[in-house]
Scaffold this motif. Structure first.
Motif, PDB file in Angstrom:
ATOM      1  N   GLU A  63      13.575  37.038 116.433  1.00 28.63           N
ATOM      2  CA  GLU A  63      13.289  38.331 117.047  1.00 28.63           C
ATOM      3  C   GLU A  63      11.824  38.408 117.456  1.00 28.63           C
ATOM      4  O   GLU A  63      11.482  39.005 118.479  1.00 28.63           O
ATOM      5  CB  GLU A  63      13.627  39.468 116.083  1.00 28.63           C
ATOM      6  CG  GLU A  63      13.444  40.844 116.688  1.00 28.63           C
ATOM      7  CD  GLU A  63      14.182  41.010 118.023  1.00 28.63           C
ATOM      8  OE1 GLU A  63      13.590  41.600 118.949  1.00 28.63           O
ATOM      9  OE2 GLU A  63      15.328  40.537 118.135  1.00 28.63           O
ATOM     10  N   ARG A  86      11.493  36.699 120.793  1.00 32.12           N
ATOM     11  CA  ARG A  86      11.964  37.555 121.890  1.00 32.12           C
ATOM     12  C   ARG A  86      10.946  38.652 122.190  1.00 32.12           C
ATOM     13  O   ARG A  86      10.710  38.999 123.350  1.00 32.12           O
ATOM     14  CB  ARG A  86      13.318  38.156 121.536  1.00 32.12           C
ATOM     15  CG  ARG A  86      14.438  37.125 121.377  1.00 32.12           C
ATOM     16  CD  ARG A  86      15.782  37.792 121.160  1.00 32.12           C
ATOM     17  NE  ARG A  86      16.852  36.808 121.037  1.00 32.12           N
ATOM     18  CZ  ARG A  86      17.290  36.325 119.887  1.00 32.12           C
ATOM     19  NH1 ARG A  86      16.749  36.746 118.746  1.00 32.12           N
ATOM     20  NH2 ARG A  86      18.269  35.429 119.861  1.00 32.12           N
ATOM     21  N   SER A  87      10.319  39.171 121.136  1.00 34.27           N
ATOM     22  CA  SER A  87       9.332  40.234 121.319  1.00 34.27           C
ATOM     23  C   SER A  87       8.116  39.750 122.088  1.00 34.27           C
ATOM     24  O   SER A  87       7.660  40.406 123.037  1.00 34.27           O
ATOM     25  CB  SER A  87       8.916  40.779 119.953  1.00 34.27           C
ATOM     26  OG  SER A  87       7.894  41.750 120.093  1.00 34.27           O
ATOM     27  N   THR A 112       7.963  37.217 124.065  1.00 33.77           N
ATOM     28  CA  THR A 112       8.373  36.890 125.429  1.00 33.77           C
ATOM     29  C   THR A 112       8.359  38.144 126.298  1.00 33.77           C
ATOM     30  O   THR A 112       7.856  38.128 127.428  1.00 33.77           O
ATOM     31  CB  THR A 112       9.782  36.262 125.447  1.00 33.77           C
ATOM     32  OG1 THR A 112       9.781  35.067 124.659  1.00 33.77           O
ATOM     33  CG2 THR A 112      10.197  35.908 126.873  1.00 33.77           C
ATOM     34  N   ARG A 113       8.902  39.233 125.779  1.00 35.69           N
ATOM     35  CA  ARG A 113       8.902  40.490 126.534  1.00 35.69           C
ATOM     36  C   ARG A 113       7.477  40.963 126.832  1.00 35.69           C
ATOM     37  O   ARG A 113       7.181  41.398 127.953  1.00 35.69           O
ATOM     38  CB  ARG A 113       9.669  41.565 125.753  1.00 35.69           C
ATOM     39  CG  ARG A 113      11.173  41.349 125.692  1.00 35.69           C
ATOM     40  CD  ARG A 113      11.901  42.578 125.158  1.00 35.69           C
ATOM     41  NE  ARG A 113      11.571  42.834 123.761  1.00 35.69           N
ATOM     42  CZ  ARG A 113      12.292  42.368 122.734  1.00 35.69           C
ATOM     43  NH1 ARG A 113      13.357  41.599 122.960  1.00 35.69           N
ATOM     44  NH2 ARG A 113      11.949  42.652 121.493  1.00 35.69           N
ATOM     45  N   ARG A 114       6.591  40.867 125.840  1.00 41.52           N
ATOM     46  CA  ARG A 114       5.202  41.288 126.044  1.00 41.52           C
ATOM     47  C   ARG A 114       4.509  40.450 127.099  1.00 41.52           C
ATOM     48  O   ARG A 114       3.760  40.954 127.935  1.00 41.52           O
ATOM     49  CB  ARG A 114       4.442  41.208 124.724  1.00 41.52           C
ATOM     50  CG  ARG A 114       4.867  42.237 123.681  1.00 41.52           C
ATOM     51  CD  ARG A 114       4.202  41.973 122.351  1.00 41.52           C
ATOM     52  NE  ARG A 114       2.735  42.005 122.487  1.00 41.52           N
ATOM     53  CZ  ARG A 114       1.907  41.457 121.583  1.00 41.52           C
ATOM     54  NH1 ARG A 114       2.405  40.829 120.523  1.00 41.52           N
ATOM     55  NH2 ARG A 114       0.600  41.537 121.751  1.00 41.52           N
ATOM     56  N   VAL A 137       6.002  38.701 129.561  1.00 40.45           N
ATOM     57  CA  VAL A 137       6.598  38.991 130.875  1.00 40.45           C
ATOM     58  C   VAL A 137       5.978  40.253 131.455  1.00 40.45           C
ATOM     59  O   VAL A 137       5.628  40.302 132.645  1.00 40.45           O
ATOM     60  CB  VAL A 137       8.127  39.142 130.740  1.00 40.45           C
ATOM     61  CG1 VAL A 137       8.724  39.724 132.024  1.00 40.45           C
ATOM     62  CG2 VAL A 137       8.773  37.787 130.441  1.00 40.45           C
ATOM     63  N   GLU A 138       5.807  41.279 130.629  1.00 39.59           N
ATOM     64  CA  GLU A 138       5.211  42.527 131.103  1.00 39.59           C
ATOM     65  C   GLU A 138       3.745  42.338 131.510  1.00 39.59           C
ATOM     66  O   GLU A 138       3.319  42.800 132.569  1.00 39.59           O
ATOM     67  CB  GLU A 138       5.313  43.589 130.009  1.00 39.59           C
ATOM     68  CG  GLU A 138       6.740  44.042 129.727  1.00 39.59           C
ATOM     69  CD  GLU A 138       6.822  44.931 128.498  1.00 39.59           C
ATOM     70  OE1 GLU A 138       5.753  45.218 127.895  1.00 39.59           O
ATOM     71  OE2 GLU A 138       7.950  45.340 128.141  1.00 39.59           O
TER      72      GLU A 138
END
Length: 209
Positions: A184, A187-188, A190-192, A194-195
Motif C-alpha cells: 500500500e 501505491r501511495s 506512486t500516486r504522489r 504521478v500527481e
C-alpha cells in the motif's frame, strides 16, 4: 579425471566454441571462468558445489561480496573474473537501453532494472528518465533505505526530471524480502509522484517492483 582427459566434445570450452554457450549447463559456464578445479575436483565439480551451496545461479550471483569471499574455491583471481563477467552483463543490458530507438518493450526496461537493483540487501528507489520519444536519457538511483523501506521525496524526483529535461519516467524499486507484490505504501508513493510530476507535464509510464 581432469577435464583435459574428457572427450573434446564434452569439455566446456570446446563445447561452447563448437555448439554455442546456450548448450552449457550453469556449472559448465562457471567452469569457463574458474578454469581449474581444486583438491581433486574439476572446475565443473567446483561449479556444481558453488551452485548447490547458494541455491542456484541467481543465489550465487546475488551474494554480497563478503559472503562470496568465503565460498570454497573462490580466491581473489576467480572472484574478480566472476564479478567482472556479471558487470559486463549489466553493462550490456544498459547499452541496450541507451540506443537511439525508442523504448517500446516494457520487458526491456524490466530486465535492465532487475539487473541493476535485485542484488541490493536494502531498498533502492530508482528512475529511468525518458525523452518525448521514450528514448533513455539517464538512469539514477535516487534513494536508499533499510530492508524495510526507502524514504522517497517527490520534490527531488521532479527536480532531477527537470534537470534531465525528461518527458516521461519509469519508476522502480526493489523488495529485498523477495516479495514482488506492491505494498500500500508503494501505491501511495506512486500516486504522489504521478500527481507531482503531472504538474510539470512529465508522465509516469510505470512503477516496477
Amino acid at each position: 579425471m581432469a577435464i583435459s582427459d574428457w572427450p573434446a566434445a564434452e569439455r566446456p570450452r570446446e563445447k561452447l566454441l563448437q555448439r554455442g554457450a546456450e548448450v552449457l549447463s550453469d556449472a559448465e559456464l562457471l567452469a569457463i571462468f574458474l578454469r581449474t578445479g581444486a583438491r581433486g575436483r574439476t572446475a565443473v565439480d567446483l561449479g556444481r558445489e558453488l551452485l548447490g551451496a547458494s541455491g542456484g545461479l541467481r543465489g550465487l550471483l546475488d551474494m554480497p561480496l563478503s559472503k562470496l569471499r568465503s565460498q570454497p574455491g573462490l580466491g581473489n583471481a576467480r572472484l574478480a573474473q566472476l564479478l567482472g563477467a556479471l558487470e559486463l552483463g549489466r553493462r550490456y543490458l544498459a547499452a541496450e537501453m541507451v540506443r537511439e530507438h525508442s523504448l517500446t518493450k516494457p520487458d526491456d526496461a524490466g530486465r535492465f532494472l532487475m539487473a541493476k537493483l535485485r542484488h541490493y540487501p536494502h531498498e533502492v528507489f530508482a528512475c529511468l528518465f525518458l525523452d518525448n520519444k521514450h528514448r533513455v536519457l539517464a538512469f539514477e538511483e535516487l534513494f536508499r533505505g533499510t530492508i524495510d523501506g526507502a524514504a522517497v521525496y517527490p520534490r527531488e524526483v521532479v527536480r532531477r526530471s527537470l534537470e534531465h529535461n525528461a518527458a516521461a519516467l519509469i519508476l522502480a524499486h526493489n523488495h529485498p524480502s523477495g516479495v514482488a507484490e506492491p505494498s500500500e505504501a508503494d501505491r501511495s508513493i506512486t500516486r504522489r509522484l504521478v500527481e507531482a510530476l503531472g504538474l510539470v507535464d512529465i508522465r509516469v509510464l510505470d512503477h516496477l517492483v
